[in-house]
Each structure stands twice: as structure tokens, then as C-alpha cells.
Design a protein around this motif. Structure first.
Motif, PDB file in Angstrom:
ATOM      1  N   PRO A 314      35.541  34.664  31.897  1.00 53.95           N
ATOM      2  CA  PRO A 314      36.587  34.633  33.100  1.00 53.95           C
ATOM      3  C   PRO A 314      36.866  33.591  33.722  1.00 53.95           C
ATOM      4  O   PRO A 314      36.535  32.885  34.679  1.00 53.95           O
ATOM      5  CB  PRO A 314      35.517  35.419  34.105  1.00 53.95           C
ATOM      6  N   SER A 315      37.603  32.736  32.909  1.00 53.34           N
ATOM      7  CA  SER A 315      38.133  31.402  33.498  1.00 53.34           C
ATOM      8  C   SER A 315      39.561  30.894  32.836  1.00 53.34           C
ATOM      9  O   SER A 315      39.962  31.432  31.787  1.00 53.34           O
ATOM     10  CB  SER A 315      37.195  30.303  33.057  1.00 53.34           C
ATOM     11  N   ALA A 316      40.273  30.552  33.692  1.00 52.85           N
ATOM     12  CA  ALA A 316      41.653  29.988  33.166  1.00 52.85           C
ATOM     13  C   ALA A 316      41.776  28.388  32.930  1.00 52.85           C
ATOM     14  O   ALA A 316      42.716  27.868  32.463  1.00 52.85           O
ATOM     15  CB  ALA A 316      42.939  30.311  33.998  1.00 52.85           C
ATOM     16  N   TYR A 317      40.734  27.910  33.354  1.00 53.67           N
ATOM     17  CA  TYR A 317      40.424  26.488  32.951  1.00 53.67           C
ATOM     18  C   TYR A 317      39.970  26.213  31.670  1.00 53.67           C
ATOM     19  O   TYR A 317      38.992  26.441  31.178  1.00 53.67           O
ATOM     20  CB  TYR A 317      39.595  25.640  34.197  1.00 53.67           C
ATOM     21  N   LYS A 318      41.101  25.430  30.971  1.00 57.16           N
ATOM     22  CA  LYS A 318      40.666  25.283  29.246  1.00 57.16           C
ATOM     23  C   LYS A 318      41.037  23.846  29.177  1.00 57.16           C
ATOM     24  O   LYS A 318      42.046  23.539  28.564  1.00 57.16           O
ATOM     25  CB  LYS A 318      41.425  26.147  28.687  1.00 57.16           C
ATOM     26  N   ALA A 319      40.274  23.097  29.531  1.00 53.75           N
ATOM     27  CA  ALA A 319      40.446  21.503  29.054  1.00 53.75           C
ATOM     28  C   ALA A 319      40.046  21.021  27.781  1.00 53.75           C
ATOM     29  O   ALA A 319      40.366  20.356  27.151  1.00 53.75           O
ATOM     30  CB  ALA A 319      39.971  20.587  30.297  1.00 53.75           C
ATOM     31  N   ASP A 320      39.121  21.777  27.379  1.00 52.34           N
ATOM     32  CA  ASP A 320      38.459  21.469  26.122  1.00 52.34           C
ATOM     33  C   ASP A 320      37.868  20.133  25.874  1.00 52.34           C
ATOM     34  O   ASP A 320      37.797  19.473  24.730  1.00 52.34           O
ATOM     35  CB  ASP A 320      39.290  21.736  24.629  1.00 52.34           C
ATOM     36  N   ILE A 321      37.271  19.637  27.284  1.00 52.44           N
ATOM     37  CA  ILE A 321      36.765  18.177  27.285  1.00 52.44           C
ATOM     38  C   ILE A 321      35.150  18.475  27.612  1.00 52.44           C
ATOM     39  O   ILE A 321      34.402  18.570  26.669  1.00 52.44           O
ATOM     40  CB  ILE A 321      37.478  17.531  28.365  1.00 52.44           C
ATOM     41  N   LEU A 322      34.715  18.449  28.784  1.00 53.86           N
ATOM     42  CA  LEU A 322      33.425  18.570  29.184  1.00 53.86           C
ATOM     43  C   LEU A 322      32.937  20.156  28.923  1.00 53.86           C
ATOM     44  O   LEU A 322      33.688  20.812  29.510  1.00 53.86           O
ATOM     45  CB  LEU A 322      33.061  18.248  30.486  1.00 53.86           C
ATOM     46  N   ASP A 323      31.866  20.315  28.185  1.00 50.99           N
ATOM     47  CA  ASP A 323      31.660  21.595  27.688  1.00 50.99           C
ATOM     48  C   ASP A 323      31.272  22.529  29.091  1.00 50.99           C
ATOM     49  O   ASP A 323      31.568  23.585  29.024  1.00 50.99           O
ATOM     50  CB  ASP A 323      30.135  21.427  26.962  1.00 50.99           C
ATOM     51  N   PHE A 324      30.519  22.075  29.819  1.00 50.71           N
ATOM     52  CA  PHE A 324      30.325  22.768  31.122  1.00 50.71           C
ATOM     53  C   PHE A 324      31.565  23.461  31.872  1.00 50.71           C
ATOM     54  O   PHE A 324      31.491  24.481  32.270  1.00 50.71           O
ATOM     55  CB  PHE A 324      29.458  21.627  32.170  1.00 50.71           C
ATOM     56  N   PHE A 325      32.581  22.764  31.970  1.00 47.74           N
ATOM     57  CA  PHE A 325      33.476  23.084  32.638  1.00 47.74           C
ATOM     58  C   PHE A 325      34.337  24.065  31.934  1.00 47.74           C
ATOM     59  O   PHE A 325      35.309  24.876  32.636  1.00 47.74           O
ATOM     60  CB  PHE A 325      34.452  21.999  32.990  1.00 47.74           C
ATOM     61  N   ASN A 326      34.060  23.933  30.661  1.00 47.86           N
ATOM     62  CA  ASN A 326      34.978  25.071  29.702  1.00 47.86           C
ATOM     63  C   ASN A 326      34.190  26.225  29.906  1.00 47.86           C
ATOM     64  O   ASN A 326      34.491  27.306  29.099  1.00 47.86           O
ATOM     65  CB  ASN A 326      34.999  24.444  28.383  1.00 47.86           C
ATOM     66  N   LEU A 327      33.039  26.357  30.485  1.00 48.76           N
ATOM     67  CA  LEU A 327      32.161  27.731  30.409  1.00 48.76           C
ATOM     68  C   LEU A 327      32.177  28.260  31.816  1.00 48.76           C
ATOM     69  O   LEU A 327      31.211  28.936  32.144  1.00 48.76           O
ATOM     70  CB  LEU A 327      30.841  27.526  29.662  1.00 48.76           C
ATOM     71  N   ALA A 328      33.167  28.093  32.582  1.00 45.55           N
ATOM     72  CA  ALA A 328      33.302  28.496  33.809  1.00 45.55           C
ATOM     73  C   ALA A 328      32.232  28.355  34.915  1.00 45.55           C
ATOM     74  O   ALA A 328      31.939  28.932  35.858  1.00 45.55           O
ATOM     75  CB  ALA A 328      33.371  30.317  33.713  1.00 45.55           C
ATOM     76  N   GLY A 329      31.716  27.213  34.437  1.00 37.34           N
ATOM     77  CA  GLY A 329      30.652  26.467  35.544  1.00 37.34           C
ATOM     78  C   GLY A 329      29.309  27.338  35.216  1.00 37.34           C
ATOM     79  O   GLY A 329      28.513  27.162  36.278  1.00 37.34           O
ATOM     80  N   VAL A 330      29.196  28.288  34.513  1.00 36.18           N
ATOM     81  CA  VAL A 330      28.018  29.234  34.544  1.00 36.18           C
ATOM     82  C   VAL A 330      27.342  29.167  33.100  1.00 36.18           C
ATOM     83  O   VAL A 330      27.170  29.878  32.718  1.00 36.18           O
ATOM     84  CB  VAL A 330      28.319  30.816  35.057  1.00 36.18           C
ATOM     85  N   SER A 331      27.018  27.671  32.733  1.00 37.44           N
ATOM     86  CA  SER A 331      26.494  27.430  31.266  1.00 37.44           C
ATOM     87  C   SER A 331      25.129  28.138  31.036  1.00 37.44           C
ATOM     88  O   SER A 331      24.573  28.087  30.040  1.00 37.44           O
ATOM     89  CB  SER A 331      26.724  26.047  30.934  1.00 37.44           C
ATOM     90  N   GLY A 332      24.577  28.516  32.040  1.00 39.10           N
ATOM     91  CA  GLY A 332      23.176  29.025  32.053  1.00 39.10           C
ATOM     92  C   GLY A 332      23.289  30.583  31.564  1.00 39.10           C
ATOM     93  O   GLY A 332      22.346  30.941  30.921  1.00 39.10           O
ATOM     94  N   THR A 333      24.476  31.226  31.768  1.00 34.60           N
ATOM     95  CA  THR A 333      24.515  32.367  31.073  1.00 34.60           C
ATOM     96  C   THR A 333      25.516  32.560  29.772  1.00 34.60           C
ATOM     97  O   THR A 333      25.011  32.777  28.907  1.00 34.60           O
ATOM     98  CB  THR A 333      25.259  33.533  32.051  1.00 34.60           C
ATOM     99  N   TYR A 334      26.645  31.811  29.882  1.00 31.83           N
ATOM    100  CA  TYR A 334      27.221  31.355  28.767  1.00 31.83           C
ATOM    101  C   TYR A 334      26.993  30.295  28.176  1.00 31.83           C
ATOM    102  O   TYR A 334      27.428  29.158  28.165  1.00 31.83           O
ATOM    103  CB  TYR A 334      28.839  31.503  29.213  1.00 31.83           C
ATOM    104  N   ASN A 335      25.769  30.450  27.461  1.00 33.35           N
ATOM    105  CA  ASN A 335      25.217  29.049  26.868  1.00 33.35           C
ATOM    106  C   ASN A 335      25.567  28.829  25.339  1.00 33.35           C
ATOM    107  O   ASN A 335      24.798  27.889  24.946  1.00 33.35           O
ATOM    108  CB  ASN A 335      23.644  29.391  27.307  1.00 33.35           C
ATOM    109  N   LYS A 336      26.599  29.526  24.775  1.00 33.04           N
ATOM    110  CA  LYS A 336      26.738  29.293  23.461  1.00 33.04           C
ATOM    111  C   LYS A 336      25.786  29.338  22.399  1.00 33.04           C
ATOM    112  O   LYS A 336      25.558  28.415  21.642  1.00 33.04           O
ATOM    113  CB  LYS A 336      27.628  27.987  23.342  1.00 33.04           C
TER     114      LYS A 336
END
Length: 556
Positions: A314-336
Motif C-alpha cells: 500500500p504505497s505509491a512512493y516508488k523511488a527504488d533508492i532507500l529500502d525503508f522508504f520503498n516498503l511504505a515505512g513499515v519494514s518491520g512487517t514488510y521485511n522482505k
């Protein structure tokens, strides 16, 4: 009385009722009996055509003696309404039972053929008018047929497509300490030493990383040149399923961009797996997805990533730069989390363009895929169980997600002294994230936001003990489409990677910022310069860390 007889009778009546004699003066002017016969026949034809024109009908319903139950009703209806070549009697009857001569039949047939000829002439005019366009289209079709034939002859598989992506990344992350003005290397490594050792480290020492001496990694102000290459073989046996086998290679090391345990992790960077050099080739995806009915998909594989088998993030922000911002700011759940696993997707079936609901659930054991001695369902295999319930519309989306992490599962992009849930500890994380984007490009950006709360994990209480902690993370991202040129995007994001407010944990509550501009050189090539900034990094008050990259991506 059947309709065929009525048709014959009508034409016979037409010939009988028409005047059949020529004037004596006209006949007398003819020379010979043959000429007289020809003249009489032509007069009959002219009179028939005049009579037919006068009594032509436009609908079969104009005939009072023709009923829908008549066996040839439909045929007569087509002749009248489609070709307009059937005439009736002045009294409004067709008299389908009347007999007709062969001449009358020929005249009727000729009248219908004349109308068909008129339609054909109209079509010919259109063909002549668009002759050049038709010639171009014919040429293109011939060219496409030739290319298709060539592709079929040269393709290595009728079921598999090769997709590739290569990224070149030039960048660095120097650290400038505002208190001393000295330059220190920022490694972003996991800090496995006690908090007291961290505090004993001199901030201005270029060898100092979290209280330990730096023996390897990026030097201060150093610029690195790395690459990431991916080759995916996508196979489909039915057109709706997918078997993906992906090869990957790169020369990223853990520092400064390759480690998922620190906030400078790049989306395009992974450290090499297996033994050998840092640029060896390995398989990093191997899974199969197939539909069950119209709304359900199932996935299973030896190498599958939990975020990639979700219906959407659930994010439209797709910079493909910093991993954290590419994961809707919730990398604790969307942890790849990547490893052996399986997934379930339910997507509500609705009309195209309408909002729909989704429910996803997947299981990934991230510590067992490269070690067969660890069971995929053992508690120490790094279990990740992720679920998501969301709604998606044409230009918006939102989702609530939950992840359970067992021993050795990752807390990605953590701004903590330890970003791995160690043996004997588990993690429960919940997040909510969503986005909205305008339907048309303009000055209004898309807006993405997310917040995560994670109960569990490991923090450092002393040099010899650990304690369970709570963690949070959040971000807001703005992205504009078609900036300066069509196809180019720009964006700005800020937030906090997973951090803890527990006083006994060596954690930083530093703010992160990112700005990027993506220049689309062509459909296959893009160049993205980006800068990012972090203040008070690793509890070093008054300091700030910045970095930048230029990322060039080729897709084929």
C-alpha cells in the motif's frame, strides 16, 4: 398457399397488368420480325421496371397477405428490407401464390442484382479512397508476420520469457560530525557490543564504528561503484500461472549499502550469497504461482519473498533508492523475508476499474533455504508469517498487515543496536499504510504514509544480557509524475526507521529524509540521482549523516 407460388403469381400479374402494345407508328418503323420482337421485349422490361419502381415497398409488413407464419417470410423480409428489390400490387398485396413467367423471374433477379451492385460500388469507392492506408496496413501485417515467424524460429522456448534488469550504482555515505568537524566512516553494522562500549567510542575517530575498530568497509568520503544484475525466466503453461526462476549477481558488500540491518540499505543492493567472490551468480527466486478459480492464487517455492507474493504493497512512493522508504515505512512487517515458503492470495472479482478487497497470507522460513540441516518449520528457521487485508481502488489503496517473527527472523532496516530477533525471542508486528494519487499528472503529488508497531525483539541491557523491547517506524512520501518531461518522476520522503524509546536499548530516533529525480531516458533505461540525510545517527547527538547515489537501470 405457399409463398413461392405467391411470388410467381405476383410477377405474372405484374406482366399481365402492364400495357403490352406499342404504338403502330413505332412498330411500323421497325424492319423485320426479329427487330419487332426485340422491341416488344424491351418495352416489357421498361414497363416492368416502371411498375416495380412505383410499387416498391420498404417493409414486408406493407403486404397485407403475407404473414410471419408463412414458410418463406424471412427470405422475403430480407429481400425487401435489405436489398429493396421486391414490389407489390397497388392494392397492398403481394399475391405470393400467383404464377410468373421465366422472363418475370429474370427481371426480378436482375433488379436484386442491381441493388447488390450498387452496394458493391459504394464499397469500391471506399476502397479507392483509403487505398494508401490499406496498402500501409497490408505492409505492416506482412512485416509482423515475418517477424513472428522469425521469433518462432529463433525462440528458445514457447512457454518462457526472459526478463532482465541491470543497475549501476555510484554513491557514498560520508559522515560529518557538527561537534568536532571531523569525518567518520559510517558502516551501519549491527552493534553487538554493549551500550557502554558505544558511549566510550570517540565520535571523531575515523576508525570508530559503534565502539569497535573499523577493519574493513568504506573509507570516509570514498565513492563506490557497484552493480546489480538480475535475469528472470518467467514460464507460463496456461497463460495464468507463473514459474519464476531468477539468477542474480552483484558486487555489493554489506557496507555501505548492502546490509539489511541498517538504514542505508538500498533497494537494488544485496550482498553475495554462497562462497567465492563477491560477484558470483546465485539463484535468488524459485517459485510457482497458479490460480484456483477466479479469485484465489496459490504460491509455493524454495526461494520466495513474502512481499513479492502480496497482491500489492500500500504505497505509491516508488523511488527504488532507500529500502525503508520503498516498503511504505513499515519494514518491520514488510521485511522482505526470503526463503522456503508458500502463500495465499484472495482478490475480490469486480468489474474493471471498480474498488476491490484483498486478503493475503504467506509463510517464509528465511534461515533454512540454504541449509538443509534446518527444517523449514523449525522454530530456529527464521519463521515469518505475514498476513494483509486491504482495499484497492483506481487511484488509492490501504492495508492492515500483521507479521509474526520467530527466532532469527529479521527486523529490516532497523535503527537499533541489534536488528535480528535472536534465539528464544519472537516478534509480533502490526502496521497500517495507505496511499492516494491524482488521476492526472500535475502539481498535486501522490501521498503515501505508513505506521508500524512491533512488540518483541532484542535489545542490549548490558554486556551480558538482553531484554525484550518494543519498536516503531513511520514514513510519509510525496511523489510527482511527469516532472519537466513526460515519464519523469520526482519524490520526497521522510520518516523514522524502526526505533525504540526503551531507555535500556541502544537505539536512535533519528529522522531520515530522501529526495530523488528519475529521468526516463527511454522505455528501457532510467537514470535516478538521489540524496538522503539522517540526523543524530546511532545516538550520536548533534551529528548528521548524508549520502547520495546515481542509479542507472536497464530493463530488457
Amino acid at each position: 398457399m405457399n409463398l413461392s407460388k405467391k411470388l410467381l403469381l405476383a410477377l405474372a400479374g405484374a406482366s399481365i397488368s402492364a400495357p403490352l402494345a406499342a404504338s403502330a407508328q413505332e412498330v411500323a418503323s421497325l424492319n423485320g420480325s426479329a427487330a419487332i420482337n426485340d422491341y416488344m421485349q424491351q418495352q416489357d422490361v421498361d414497363r416492368f421496371r416502371a411498375w416495380e419502381s412505383k410499387n416498391q415497398v420498404t417493409s414486408v409488413n406493407q403486404f397485407s397477405d403475407v404473414q410471419p407464419t408463412d414458410w418463406a417470410y424471412q427470405a422475403l423480409s430480407n429481400l425487401v428490407e435489405k436489398y429493396g428489390c421486391v414490389a407489390g400490387y397497388p392494392n397492398g398485396k403481394f399475391k405470393g401464390g400467383n404464377a410468373m413467367t421465366r422472363y418475370e423471374a429474370a427481371a426480378l433477379l436482375n433488379a436484386c442484382l442491381d441493388r447488390i451492385s450498387e452496394v458493391t460500388d459504394e464499397l469500391q469507392k471506399l476502397l479507392n479512397e483509403f487505398d494508401s492506408e490499406l496498402t500501409v496496413l497490408t505492409s505492416r501485417v506482412d512485416g509482423l508476420e515475418s517477424k513472428v515467424g522469425q521469433l518462432q524460429a529463433q525462440q528458445f522456448s514457447t512457454t518462457t520469457k526472459l526478463r532482465g534488469e541491470v543497475s549501476f550504482v555510484i554513491g557514498g555515505t560520508p559522515n560529518f560530525n557538527s561537534n568536532t568537524g571531523a569525518v567518520a566512516a559510517v558502516r551501519g553494522t549491527r552493534l553487538n557490543t554493549a551500550r557502554t562500549a558505544l558511549e566510550a567510542c570517540t565520535p571523531g575517530d575515523a576508525r570508530c564504528i559503534g565502539g569497535t575498530a573499523a577493519t574493513s568497509g568504506t573509507k570516509p568520503n570514498a565513492t563506490t561503484f557497484n552493480y546489480d544484475a538480475r535475469l528472470a525466466f518467467d514460464t507460463s503453461f496456461s497463460g495464468k500461472d507463473l514459474l519464476r526462476t531468477r539468477l542474480r549477481s552483484g558486487n555489493f558488500s554489506s557496507l555501505p549499502f548492502g546490509s539489511s540491518s541498517q538504514v542505508f540499505k538500498l533497494d537494488k543492493a544485496e550482498t553475495s550469497q554462497g562462497t567465492g567472490t563477491s560477484s558470483n551468480v546465485w539463484i535468488d527466486r524459485l517459485f510457482y504461482t497458479f490460480p484456483v478459480g477466479d479469485e484465489i492464487k496459490l504460491t509455493a517455492g524454495a526461494l520466495v519473498r513474502n512481499t513479492e507474493i502480496l497482491t500489492f504493497i500500500p504505497s505509491a512512493y516508488k523511488a527504488d533508492i532507500l529500502d525503508f522508504f520503498n516498503l511504505a515505512g513499515v519494514s518491520g512487517t514488510y521485511n522482505k523475508a526470503t526463503g522456503a515458503g508458500f502463500g495465499f492470495n484472495w482478490k475480490q472479482k469486480v468489474a474493471k476499474g471498480k474498488p476491490f478487497l484483498v486478503f493475503d497470507a504467506n509463510y517464509v522460513a528465511q534461515s533454512s533455504f540454504d541449509n538443509s540441516t534446518i527444517g523449514a518449520f523449525d522454530s530456529d528457521s527464521g519463521i515469518n508469517f505475514l498476513t494483509q487485508f486491504g482495499v484497492r481502488g483506481p487511484n488509492y489503496g490501504a492495508a492492515i498487515a500483521y507479521r509474526y517473527g520467530s527466532a532469527n527472523s529479521a527486523l529490516r532496516d532497523a535503527n537499533l543496536a541489534n536488528s535480528v530477533v535472536v534465539s528464544g525471542k519472537s516478534l509480533n508486528g502490526v502496521s497500517i499504510a495507505g496511499f492516494w494519487e491524482p488521476l492526472d499528472s500535475g502539481w498535486v503529488p501522490s501521498i503515501s504514509a505508513g505506521y508500524g508497531y512491533y512488540d518483541g525483539g532484542t535489545g542490549i541491557a548490558s554486556a551480558t544480557s538482553t531484554t525484550t523491547i518494543t519498536t516503531q517506524s513511520w514514513m510519509v512520501g510525496l511523489q510527482w509524475k511527469d516532472v519537466f518531461l513526460k515519464g519523469n518522476n520526482a519524490g520526497f520522503a521522510f520518516g523514522q526507521a524502526p526505533f525504540s524509546t526503551d531507555t535500556n536499548v541502544a537505539s536512535s530516533q533519528s529522522m531520515m529524509y530522501e529526495f530523488f529525480y528519475k529521468y526516463q531516458v527511454s522505455d528501457n533505461i532510467s537514470v535516478t540521482p538521489a540524496i538522503f540525510w539522517v540526523n543524530d545517527y546511532q545516538r550520536n547527538a548533534g551529528s548528521y549523516t548524508w549520502g547520495g547515489v546515481i542509479q542507472t537501470t536497464f530493463r530488457f
